[in-house]
Design a protein around this motif. Structure first.
Motif, PDB file in Angstrom:
ATOM      1  N   SER A  70       6.277   2.406   1.801  1.00 31.49           N
ATOM      2  CA  SER A  70       5.833   3.777   1.652  1.00 31.49           C
ATOM      3  C   SER A  70       6.925   4.790   1.789  1.00 31.49           C
ATOM      4  O   SER A  70       6.966   5.752   1.054  1.00 31.49           O
ATOM      5  N   PHE A  71       7.820   4.619   2.743  1.00 31.58           N
ATOM      6  CA  PHE A  71       8.784   5.666   2.991  1.00 31.58           C
ATOM      7  C   PHE A  71      10.050   5.350   2.241  1.00 31.58           C
ATOM      8  O   PHE A  71      10.533   4.241   2.258  1.00 31.58           O
ATOM      9  N   ALA A 112      -6.179   3.650  -8.541  1.00 29.71           N
ATOM     10  CA  ALA A 112      -4.752   3.969  -8.498  1.00 29.71           C
ATOM     11  C   ALA A 112      -4.042   3.133  -7.460  1.00 29.71           C
ATOM     12  O   ALA A 112      -2.951   2.610  -7.689  1.00 29.71           O
ATOM     13  N   LEU A 113      -4.682   3.005  -6.282  1.00 28.40           N
ATOM     14  CA  LEU A 113      -4.040   2.241  -5.219  1.00 28.40           C
ATOM     15  C   LEU A 113      -4.069   0.748  -5.518  1.00 28.40           C
ATOM     16  O   LEU A 113      -3.182   0.001  -5.114  1.00 28.40           O
ATOM     17  N   ASN A 139       3.415  15.354 -10.886  1.00 31.97           N
ATOM     18  CA  ASN A 139       3.947  15.667  -9.563  1.00 31.97           C
ATOM     19  C   ASN A 139       4.036  14.361  -8.792  1.00 31.97           C
ATOM     20  O   ASN A 139       3.040  13.649  -8.644  1.00 31.97           O
ATOM     21  N   GLN A 140       5.230  14.015  -8.330  1.00 30.79           N
ATOM     22  CA  GLN A 140       5.423  12.769  -7.582  1.00 30.79           C
ATOM     23  C   GLN A 140       5.341  13.056  -6.090  1.00 30.79           C
ATOM     24  O   GLN A 140       6.015  13.948  -5.576  1.00 30.79           O
ATOM     25  N   LEU A 141       4.492  12.286  -5.407  1.00 27.86           N
ATOM     26  CA  LEU A 141       4.315  12.497  -3.971  1.00 27.86           C
ATOM     27  C   LEU A 141       3.747  11.236  -3.332  1.00 27.86           C
ATOM     28  O   LEU A 141       3.289  10.323  -4.016  1.00 27.86           O
ATOM     29  N   GLN A 142       3.799  11.201  -2.009  1.00 24.36           N
ATOM     30  CA  GLN A 142       3.319  10.025  -1.272  1.00 24.36           C
ATOM     31  C   GLN A 142       1.797  10.015  -1.239  1.00 24.36           C
ATOM     32  O   GLN A 142       1.159  11.031  -0.996  1.00 24.36           O
ATOM     33  N   TYR A 143       1.228   8.812  -1.467  1.00 22.32           N
ATOM     34  CA  TYR A 143      -0.234   8.704  -1.562  1.00 22.32           C
ATOM     35  C   TYR A 143      -0.618   7.259  -1.281  1.00 22.32           C
ATOM     36  O   TYR A 143      -0.168   6.341  -1.969  1.00 22.32           O
ATOM     37  N   SER A 144      -1.431   7.038  -0.265  1.00 24.62           N
ATOM     38  CA  SER A 144      -1.888   5.690   0.061  1.00 24.62           C
ATOM     39  C   SER A 144      -3.178   5.792   0.854  1.00 24.62           C
ATOM     40  O   SER A 144      -3.640   6.894   1.204  1.00 24.62           O
ATOM     41  N   LEU A 145      -3.772   4.655   1.178  1.00 22.24           N
ATOM     42  CA  LEU A 145      -4.974   4.661   2.000  1.00 22.24           C
ATOM     43  C   LEU A 145      -4.711   5.214   3.393  1.00 22.24           C
ATOM     44  O   LEU A 145      -5.635   5.652   4.077  1.00 22.24           O
ATOM     45  N   LEU A 146      -3.446   5.193   3.825  1.00 22.12           N
ATOM     46  CA  LEU A 146      -3.096   5.754   5.129  1.00 22.12           C
ATOM     47  C   LEU A 146      -2.562   7.178   5.025  1.00 22.12           C
ATOM     48  O   LEU A 146      -2.373   7.834   6.043  1.00 22.12           O
ATOM     49  N   LEU A 165       2.172  10.973  -9.734  1.00 16.08           N
ATOM     50  CA  LEU A 165       3.023   9.777  -9.667  1.00 16.08           C
ATOM     51  C   LEU A 165       3.133   9.396  -8.201  1.00 16.08           C
ATOM     52  O   LEU A 165       4.052   9.843  -7.516  1.00 16.08           O
ATOM     53  N   PRO A 166       2.209   8.610  -7.671  1.00 14.55           N
ATOM     54  CA  PRO A 166       2.261   8.290  -6.235  1.00 14.55           C
ATOM     55  C   PRO A 166       3.375   7.307  -5.904  1.00 14.55           C
ATOM     56  O   PRO A 166       3.644   6.366  -6.664  1.00 14.55           O
TER      57      PRO A 166
END
Length: 298
Positions: free
Chosen positions: A35-36, A55-56, A262-269, A289-290
């Motif tokens: 993720s990071f 998506a996920l 737009n690209q950014l962080q995206y997850s179930l958490l 764009l996750p």
């Protein structure tokens, strides 16, 4: 056999499963991006009209990548097979990207392993692009500050000119310093665009994603307008953003420049994009764009 999910958070050299299962060494070196961005190396693309779970779920393809993709290429005398078809998402007119994307943050130099397993520099880094291409992952995300990433892609394309029209390169123009933000002008943006074009060996950048370091410096709208001029001149095909929030995106949309992603962080958490971002992007036909869809390998 299958690797445990916990191995997905590795950065190749530090992960025992990677060292134990020797045949997975090259895929992990190229694929692992959790993720990071300081510990990871893979992005997943998704249009905003795809549900969160769909998506996920695309990110789950990473486990397949670590188990079966990235094997050594065929001998030089054998015709390479066509890349397998992967699901794609449309970012803009004439631009579709695979829903699993090769990220190039790891090539910036902060995630090198030991000498035996590291594949982030030299010929090994270059060869990994072929492994991704052969796996059907033909969309590659890089940036002007990801070390030699743009130059490596350009070199790979010179060695494989037949793949140029089959690969989508998503790069970035990042403005970090207060000096650059306060003095940014048309020439600054044009130089940045031409630098990426020269490194990539591209007449036009498939997608140029714009990052701005400090919202307190309000000239990001000027930068987007200058990018619009570069697009009109044919040097940029599509304009995107990275890590922008909704209020700033609204101001950018108000300039009239078409933004496709737009690209950014995206997850179930990390569901922050659902706090208004997905709704805004859907309403304005902007794709997400996750990155970080596996949240560090959980």
């Amino acid at each position: 056999h299958q690797l445990p999910m916990s191995s997905l958070r590795c950065s190749t050299a530090r992960c025992a499963p990677c060292r134990k299962h020797q045949r997975h060494r090259a895929p992990f070196a190229a694929v692992c991006r959790a993720s990071f961005k300081q510990t990871s190396e893979a992005d997943v693309a998704s249009s905003t009209n795809v549900g969160r779970r769909q998506a996920l779920a695309a990110g789950a393809a990473l486990s397949l990548a670590t188990g079966t993709w990235g094997r050594p290429s065929s001998p030089a005398f054998a015709a390479p097979p066509p890349p397998p078809a992967l699901p794609t998402s449309i970012l803009g007119p004439g631009l579709s990207v695979t829903q699993v994307i090769k990220g190039c943050w790891q090539l910036s130099g902060g995630h090198r392993g030991d000498g035996e397993t590291d594949r982030t520099v030299g010929r090994a880094a270059l060869e990994d692009f072929e492994a991704f291409y052969n796996a059907g992952i033909t969309s590659w995300d890089c940036a002007d500050h990801y070390g030699p990433a743009e130059s490596l892609i350009g070199r790979y394309m010179r060695e494989h000119p037949e793949q140029r029209d089959k690969v989508q390169v998503l790069t970035k123009m990042c403005v970090f310093t207060s000096m650059d933000m306060s003095t940014l002008n048309k020439d600054y943006v044009k130089r940045a665009v031409n630098t990426s074009r020269d490194r990539l060996g591209a007449d036009s950048l498939d997608l140029l994603q714009f990052y701005w370091g400090d919202y307190g410096a309000p000239r990001y709208t000027d930068a987007v307008l200058y990018l619009g001029e570069e697009q009109a001149a044919g040097r940029v095909s599509h304009i995107g953003l990275t890590n922008f929030d909704v209020p700033r995106m609204q101001r950018i949309v108000d300039t009239g420049v078409k933004v496709v992603s737009n690209q950014l962080q995206y997850s179930l958490l990390d569901l922050r994009p659902e706090n208004g971002m997905t709704q805004f992007c859907t309403a304005n036909r902007i794709s997400l764009l996750p990155y970080g869809v596996l949240a560090g390998g959980f």
